[in-house]
Design a protein around this motif. Sequence first.
Motif, PDB file in Angstrom:
ATOM      1  N   PHE A 104       0.832  -1.201   0.000  1.00 44.05           N
ATOM      2  CA  PHE A 104       0.000   0.000   0.000  1.00 44.05           C
ATOM      3  C   PHE A 104       0.871   1.257   0.000  1.00 44.05           C
ATOM      4  CE2 PHE A 104      -2.121   3.403   2.349  1.00 44.05           C
ATOM      5  CZ  PHE A 104      -3.262   3.566   1.582  1.00 44.05           C
ATOM      6  N   PHE A 105       1.872   1.295   0.876  1.00 42.17           N
ATOM      7  CA  PHE A 105       2.692   2.491   0.995  1.00 42.17           C
ATOM      8  C   PHE A 105       3.711   2.630  -0.136  1.00 42.17           C
ATOM      9  CE2 PHE A 105       0.822   2.710   5.199  1.00 42.17           C
ATOM     10  CZ  PHE A 105       0.548   4.073   5.274  1.00 42.17           C
ATOM     11  N   LYS A 106       3.953   1.579  -0.899  1.00 45.72           N
ATOM     12  CA  LYS A 106       4.799   1.704  -2.089  1.00 45.72           C
ATOM     13  C   LYS A 106       4.124   2.568  -3.138  1.00 45.72           C
ATOM     14  CE  LYS A 106       7.854  -2.186  -1.825  1.00 45.72           C
ATOM     15  NZ  LYS A 106       8.520  -3.269  -2.498  1.00 45.72           N
ATOM     16  N   ARG A 107       2.803   2.730  -3.040  1.00 43.77           N
ATOM     17  CA  ARG A 107       2.070   3.591  -3.975  1.00 43.77           C
ATOM     18  C   ARG A 107       2.137   5.064  -3.580  1.00 43.77           C
ATOM     19  NH1 ARG A 107      -2.956  -0.309  -3.832  1.00 43.77           N
ATOM     20  NH2 ARG A 107      -3.404   1.132  -2.141  1.00 43.77           N
ATOM     21  N   ASP A 108       2.780   5.360  -2.460  1.00 44.77           N
ATOM     22  CA  ASP A 108       2.908   6.748  -2.001  1.00 44.77           C
ATOM     23  C   ASP A 108       3.960   7.448  -2.863  1.00 44.77           C
ATOM     24  OD1 ASP A 108       3.777   9.115  -0.591  1.00 44.77           O
ATOM     25  OD2 ASP A 108       2.717   8.336   1.170  1.00 44.77           O
ATOM     26  N   GLU A 109       3.510   8.189  -3.849  1.00 43.43           N
ATOM     27  CA  GLU A 109       4.404   8.826  -4.812  1.00 43.43           C
ATOM     28  C   GLU A 109       5.299   9.891  -4.169  1.00 43.43           C
ATOM     29  OE1 GLU A 109       4.971   7.885  -7.896  1.00 43.43           O
ATOM     30  OE2 GLU A 109       3.458   6.325  -7.769  1.00 43.43           O
ATOM     31  N   PHE A 110       4.769  10.616  -3.196  1.00 39.96           N
ATOM     32  CA  PHE A 110       5.581  11.652  -2.562  1.00 39.96           C
ATOM     33  C   PHE A 110       6.713  11.032  -1.750  1.00 39.96           C
ATOM     34  CE2 PHE A 110       6.479  14.963   0.682  1.00 39.96           C
ATOM     35  CZ  PHE A 110       6.956  15.928  -0.193  1.00 39.96           C
ATOM     36  N   ALA A 111       6.425   9.967  -1.018  1.00 37.51           N
ATOM     37  CA  ALA A 111       7.467   9.278  -0.254  1.00 37.51           C
ATOM     38  C   ALA A 111       8.535   8.729  -1.192  1.00 37.51           C
ATOM     39  CB  ALA A 111       6.857   8.156   0.585  1.00 37.51           C
ATOM     40  N   ARG A 112       8.105   8.172  -2.303  1.00 40.84           N
ATOM     41  CA  ARG A 112       9.059   7.656  -3.291  1.00 40.84           C
ATOM     42  C   ARG A 112       9.915   8.794  -3.835  1.00 40.84           C
ATOM     43  NH1 ARG A 112       7.269   3.364  -7.230  1.00 40.84           N
ATOM     44  NH2 ARG A 112       5.302   4.240  -6.604  1.00 40.84           N
ATOM     45  N   HIS A 113       9.287   9.922  -4.143  1.00 43.14           N
ATOM     46  CA  HIS A 113      10.010  11.093  -4.645  1.00 43.14           C
ATOM     47  C   HIS A 113      11.064  11.561  -3.638  1.00 43.14           C
ATOM     48  CE1 HIS A 113      10.741  15.003  -6.475  1.00 43.14           C
ATOM     49  NE2 HIS A 113      10.511  15.547  -5.298  1.00 43.14           N
ATOM     50  N   CYS A 114      10.749  11.462  -2.355  1.00 41.83           N
ATOM     51  CA  CYS A 114      11.675  11.890  -1.300  1.00 41.83           C
ATOM     52  C   CYS A 114      12.741  10.845  -1.002  1.00 41.83           C
ATOM     53  CB  CYS A 114      10.900  12.203  -0.025  1.00 41.83           C
ATOM     54  SG  CYS A 114       9.847  13.658  -0.189  1.00 41.83           S
ATOM     55  N   GLY A 115      12.579   9.650  -1.543  1.00 40.25           N
ATOM     56  CA  GLY A 115      13.561   8.589  -1.312  1.00 40.25           C
ATOM     57  C   GLY A 115      13.325   7.805  -0.032  1.00 40.25           C
ATOM     58  N   ILE A 116      12.094   7.791   0.454  1.00 42.69           N
ATOM     59  CA  ILE A 116      11.769   7.078   1.692  1.00 42.69           C
ATOM     60  C   ILE A 116      11.461   5.623   1.387  1.00 42.69           C
ATOM     61  CG2 ILE A 116      10.165   6.927   3.633  1.00 42.69           C
ATOM     62  CD1 ILE A 116       9.797   9.979   3.346  1.00 42.69           C
ATOM     63  N   GLU A 117      12.038   4.742   2.189  1.00 41.48           N
ATOM     64  CA  GLU A 117      11.778   3.306   2.071  1.00 41.48           C
ATOM     65  C   GLU A 117      11.202   2.803   3.388  1.00 41.48           C
ATOM     66  OE1 GLU A 117      14.086  -0.950   1.545  1.00 41.48           O
ATOM     67  OE2 GLU A 117      15.225   0.898   1.346  1.00 41.48           O
ATOM     68  N   LEU A 118      10.060   2.149   3.316  1.00 42.59           N
ATOM     69  CA  LEU A 118       9.449   1.531   4.489  1.00 42.59           C
ATOM     70  C   LEU A 118      10.141   0.198   4.720  1.00 42.59           C
ATOM     71  CD1 LEU A 118       7.253   1.874   6.610  1.00 42.59           C
ATOM     72  CD2 LEU A 118       5.644   0.840   5.013  1.00 42.59           C
ATOM     73  N   VAL A 119      10.873   0.086   5.815  1.00 42.23           N
ATOM     74  CA  VAL A 119      11.723  -1.075   6.071  1.00 42.23           C
ATOM     75  C   VAL A 119      10.991  -2.164   6.840  1.00 42.23           C
ATOM     76  CG1 VAL A 119      13.875  -1.840   7.161  1.00 42.23           C
ATOM     77  CG2 VAL A 119      13.771   0.388   6.054  1.00 42.23           C
ATOM     78  N   GLU A 120      10.291  -1.793   7.913  1.00 40.28           N
ATOM     79  CA  GLU A 120       9.598  -2.768   8.768  1.00 40.28           C
ATOM     80  C   GLU A 120       8.232  -2.237   9.155  1.00 40.28           C
ATOM     81  OE1 GLU A 120      11.749  -3.710  12.344  1.00 40.28           O
ATOM     82  OE2 GLU A 120      13.647  -3.851  11.278  1.00 40.28           O
ATOM     83  N   VAL A 121       7.272  -3.134   9.257  1.00 41.72           N
ATOM     84  CA  VAL A 121       5.963  -2.800   9.807  1.00 41.72           C
ATOM     85  C   VAL A 121       5.484  -3.996  10.611  1.00 41.72           C
ATOM     86  CG1 VAL A 121       3.581  -2.131   9.342  1.00 41.72           C
ATOM     87  CG2 VAL A 121       5.383  -1.394   7.789  1.00 41.72           C
ATOM     88  N   SER A 122       5.050  -3.753  11.828  1.00 46.12           N
ATOM     89  CA  SER A 122       4.386  -4.764  12.644  1.00 46.12           C
ATOM     90  C   SER A 122       3.303  -4.034  13.428  1.00 46.12           C
ATOM     91  CB  SER A 122       5.386  -5.481  13.560  1.00 46.12           C
ATOM     92  OG  SER A 122       6.071  -4.580  14.384  1.00 46.12           O
ATOM     93  N   PRO A 123       2.383  -4.742  14.064  1.00 47.33           N
ATOM     94  CA  PRO A 123       1.263  -4.061  14.717  1.00 47.33           C
ATOM     95  C   PRO A 123       1.721  -2.924  15.645  1.00 47.33           C
ATOM     96  CG  PRO A 123       0.866  -6.402  14.687  1.00 47.33           C
ATOM     97  CD  PRO A 123       2.277  -6.194  14.189  1.00 47.33           C
ATOM     98  N   GLY A 124       1.320  -1.716  15.270  1.00 48.56           N
ATOM     99  CA  GLY A 124       1.605  -0.553  16.095  1.00 48.56           C
ATOM    100  C   GLY A 124       2.992   0.040  15.946  1.00 48.56           C
ATOM    101  N   THR A 125       3.790  -0.467  15.048  1.00 50.55           N
ATOM    102  CA  THR A 125       5.149   0.058  14.899  1.00 50.55           C
ATOM    103  C   THR A 125       5.602  -0.012  13.445  1.00 50.55           C
ATOM    104  OG1 THR A 125       7.410  -0.073  15.780  1.00 50.55           O
ATOM    105  CG2 THR A 125       6.273  -2.143  15.397  1.00 50.55           C
ATOM    106  N   ALA A 126       6.526   0.851  13.090  1.00 48.93           N
ATOM    107  CA  ALA A 126       7.071   0.860  11.732  1.00 48.93           C
ATOM    108  C   ALA A 126       8.454   1.490  11.762  1.00 48.93           C
ATOM    109  CB  ALA A 126       6.162   1.640  10.788  1.00 48.93           C
ATOM    110  N   LYS A 127       9.237   1.169  10.750  1.00 44.58           N
ATOM    111  CA  LYS A 127      10.572   1.737  10.599  1.00 44.58           C
ATOM    112  C   LYS A 127      10.749   2.094   9.127  1.00 44.58           C
ATOM    113  CE  LYS A 127      15.471   0.656  11.202  1.00 44.58           C
ATOM    114  NZ  LYS A 127      16.436  -0.373  11.634  1.00 44.58           N
ATOM    115  N   ALA A 128      11.212   3.314   8.890  1.00 43.19           N
ATOM    116  CA  ALA A 128      11.457   3.775   7.526  1.00 43.19           C
ATOM    117  C   ALA A 128      12.821   4.443   7.480  1.00 43.19           C
ATOM    118  CB  ALA A 128      10.365   4.742   7.080  1.00 43.19           C
ATOM    119  N   GLU A 129      13.386   4.481   6.277  1.00 44.78           N
ATOM    120  CA  GLU A 129      14.697   5.088   6.079  1.00 44.78           C
ATOM    121  C   GLU A 129      14.658   6.042   4.901  1.00 44.78           C
ATOM    122  OE1 GLU A 129      17.297   1.768   5.424  1.00 44.78           O
ATOM    123  OE2 GLU A 129      17.431   1.294   7.551  1.00 44.78           O
ATOM    124  N   MET A 130      15.533   7.046   4.961  1.00 46.79           N
ATOM    125  CA  MET A 130      15.668   7.990   3.868  1.00 46.79           C
ATOM    126  C   MET A 130      17.139   8.392   3.793  1.00 46.79           C
ATOM    127  SD  MET A 130      13.771  11.674   3.238  1.00 46.79           S
ATOM    128  CE  MET A 130      14.294  12.379   4.781  1.00 46.79           C
TER     129      MET A 130
END
Length: 84
Positions: A7-33
């Motif tokens: 779902f979040f791979k479709r986020d065009e603005f995040a992609r434009h900014c170079g953000i990568e969603l690394v981990e997701v689990s219930p109630g938590t997430a980790k992203a890198e840029m």
Amino acid sequence: MDDIKKFFKRDEFARHCGIELVEVSPGTAKAEMTIKKEHLNGLNTVHGGAIFTLADLTFAAAANSYGKVTVAINVSITYMNALR
């Protein structure tokens, strides 16, 4: 959690900014840029908007990790130091 990553791979603005969603689990997430010159402001530090965008996407992934569509109605961030 693969569905939420897709779902979040479709986020065009995040992609434009170079953000990568690394981990997701219930109630938590980790992203890198990776910081590039395009993320810097006139003081040659990381633009607050770039940091906020990274935080916003990470928060959105964590908030939506339970399978229910969730959006923020109010968000704030406090910057303790400039990022270099």
